[in-house]
Scaffold this motif. Structure first.
Motif, PDB file in Angstrom:
ATOM      1  N   VAL A  94      69.517 -11.231 -22.787  1.00 15.08           N
ATOM      2  CA  VAL A  94      69.648 -12.589 -22.249  1.00 15.08           C
ATOM      3  C   VAL A  94      71.110 -12.790 -21.879  1.00 15.08           C
ATOM      4  O   VAL A  94      71.993 -12.664 -22.724  1.00 15.08           O
ATOM      5  CB  VAL A  94      69.194 -13.659 -23.272  1.00 15.08           C
ATOM      6  CG1 VAL A  94      69.352 -15.057 -22.684  1.00 15.08           C
ATOM      7  CG2 VAL A  94      67.760 -13.414 -23.711  1.00 15.08           C
ATOM      8  N   CYS A  95      71.344 -13.089 -20.611  1.00 13.28           N
ATOM      9  CA  CYS A  95      72.706 -13.317 -20.150  1.00 13.28           C
ATOM     10  C   CYS A  95      73.212 -14.636 -20.724  1.00 13.28           C
ATOM     11  O   CYS A  95      72.565 -15.668 -20.600  1.00 13.28           O
ATOM     12  CB  CYS A  95      72.753 -13.357 -18.626  1.00 13.28           C
ATOM     13  SG  CYS A  95      74.436 -13.619 -18.001  1.00 13.28           S
ATOM     14  N   THR A  98      78.650 -17.947 -18.303  1.00 19.54           N
ATOM     15  CA  THR A  98      78.786 -19.385 -18.077  1.00 19.54           C
ATOM     16  C   THR A  98      77.651 -19.979 -17.250  1.00 19.54           C
ATOM     17  O   THR A  98      77.033 -20.966 -17.645  1.00 19.54           O
ATOM     18  CB  THR A  98      80.143 -19.692 -17.405  1.00 19.54           C
ATOM     19  OG1 THR A  98      81.187 -19.157 -18.232  1.00 19.54           O
ATOM     20  CG2 THR A  98      80.341 -21.187 -17.233  1.00 19.54           C
ATOM     21  N   ALA A  99      77.347 -19.380 -16.110  1.00 24.67           N
ATOM     22  CA  ALA A  99      76.295 -19.933 -15.243  1.00 24.67           C
ATOM     23  C   ALA A  99      74.956 -19.960 -15.970  1.00 24.67           C
ATOM     24  O   ALA A  99      74.218 -20.951 -15.905  1.00 24.67           O
ATOM     25  CB  ALA A  99      76.187 -19.126 -13.949  1.00 24.67           C
ATOM     26  N   CYS A 100      74.624 -18.872 -16.652  1.00 22.47           N
ATOM     27  CA  CYS A 100      73.344 -18.810 -17.374  1.00 22.47           C
ATOM     28  C   CYS A 100      73.332 -19.795 -18.542  1.00 22.47           C
ATOM     29  O   CYS A 100      72.328 -20.467 -18.781  1.00 22.47           O
ATOM     30  CB  CYS A 100      73.076 -17.389 -17.856  1.00 22.47           C
ATOM     31  SG  CYS A 100      72.640 -16.245 -16.513  1.00 22.47           S
ATOM     32  N   VAL A 134      73.982 -10.847 -23.990  1.00 16.96           N
ATOM     33  CA  VAL A 134      75.011 -10.116 -23.258  1.00 16.96           C
ATOM     34  C   VAL A 134      75.908 -11.092 -22.519  1.00 16.96           C
ATOM     35  O   VAL A 134      75.536 -12.237 -22.282  1.00 16.96           O
ATOM     36  CB  VAL A 134      74.381  -9.097 -22.276  1.00 16.96           C
ATOM     37  CG1 VAL A 134      73.634  -8.019 -23.030  1.00 16.96           C
ATOM     38  CG2 VAL A 134      73.470  -9.763 -21.274  1.00 16.96           C
ATOM     39  N   ARG A 135      77.079 -10.635 -22.149  1.00 19.43           N
ATOM     40  CA  ARG A 135      78.059 -11.516 -21.532  1.00 19.43           C
ATOM     41  C   ARG A 135      77.647 -11.964 -20.141  1.00 19.43           C
ATOM     42  O   ARG A 135      77.367 -13.118 -19.905  1.00 19.43           O
ATOM     43  CB  ARG A 135      79.407 -10.814 -21.493  1.00 19.43           C
ATOM     44  CG  ARG A 135      80.008 -10.709 -22.882  1.00 19.43           C
ATOM     45  CD  ARG A 135      81.428 -10.171 -22.812  1.00 19.43           C
ATOM     46  NE  ARG A 135      81.949  -9.997 -24.164  1.00 19.43           N
ATOM     47  CZ  ARG A 135      81.946  -8.850 -24.821  1.00 19.43           C
ATOM     48  NH1 ARG A 135      81.454  -7.771 -24.251  1.00 19.43           N
ATOM     49  NH2 ARG A 135      82.427  -8.773 -26.036  1.00 19.43           N
ATOM     50  N   CYS A 140      74.483 -14.428 -11.233  1.00 20.27           N
ATOM     51  CA  CYS A 140      74.696 -15.849 -11.528  1.00 20.27           C
ATOM     52  C   CYS A 140      73.828 -16.775 -10.677  1.00 20.27           C
ATOM     53  O   CYS A 140      73.419 -17.839 -11.136  1.00 20.27           O
ATOM     54  CB  CYS A 140      76.169 -16.201 -11.347  1.00 20.27           C
ATOM     55  SG  CYS A 140      77.270 -15.198 -12.380  1.00 20.27           S
ATOM     56  N   GLY A 141      73.517 -16.384  -9.456  1.00 19.42           N
ATOM     57  CA  GLY A 141      72.678 -17.202  -8.584  1.00 19.42           C
ATOM     58  C   GLY A 141      71.245 -17.312  -9.080  1.00 19.42           C
ATOM     59  O   GLY A 141      70.496 -18.171  -8.634  1.00 19.42           O
TER      60      GLY A 141
END
Length: 170
Positions: A94-95, A98-100, A134-135, A140-141
């Motif tokens: 799982v990301c 920041t965006a996620c 994960v980082r 990100c989109g």
């Protein structure tokens, strides 16, 4: 040009790991033109072969490359991609970039923990799944992003998780 050194492997390399896997890794290293600057690539191949990088594999690589074991361990422990523990049959990542995160990844991973009855960076009791936070996966989109092995699932909602998990339970 640095060629891999030939090491004596008449004694068992590891009592817990298959000799054939060490043979495959040795062939990979021996067929390299040079091993100078190739440690990360070799570690990727080793993790692909063994599924993880236990101490015996790290020491084997160090001896094969003629470098200190601490140098190999330093690289393994620095990069989050590498793992020293065996994983589940499928890795769910799982990301948490920041965006996620701002789009709900924290809720997604909490729901996965509940559904799988496991914490981050642990393996489910049946050995089928390894859950990782994960980082950033660089998608990100599509946030929030969940990856199962190498397959990317974008814009994941909590209600999507049953379908994703069940696809891999079959």
């Amino acid at each position: 040009m640095t060629k891999p050194q030939t090491i004596s492997v008449t004694k068992p390399i590891s009592k817990d790991l298959p000799r054939e896997k060490f043979d495959e890794l040795e062939e990979f290293i021996d067929n390299m033109e040079t091993t100078k600057g190739a440690l990360i690539g070799i570690l990727h191949k080793a993790q692909n072969i063994f599924g993880y990088l236990p101490r015996d594999v790290q020491l084997y690589i160090a001896r094969k490359l003629g470098i200190p074991g601490a140098e190999v361990f330093g690289v393994v422990s620095f990069y989050s991609y590498f793992t020293t523990k065996p994983g589940g049959k499928h890795t769910i990542s799982v990301c948490m970039g920041t965006a996620c995160f701002v789009r709900g990844a924290d809720k997604v991973i909490e729901r996965l923990k509940e559904k799988l009855n496991v914490e981050s960076n642990e393996i489910t009791e049946d050995g089928l799944f390894n859950l990782k936070d994960v980082r950033c996966v660089g998608a990100c989109g599509l946030a929030p992003v969940v990856m199962v092995d190498d397959k990317v699932f974008g814009r994941v909602k909590e209600e999507d998780l049953d379908d994703i998990i069940n696809t891999y339970r079959k």
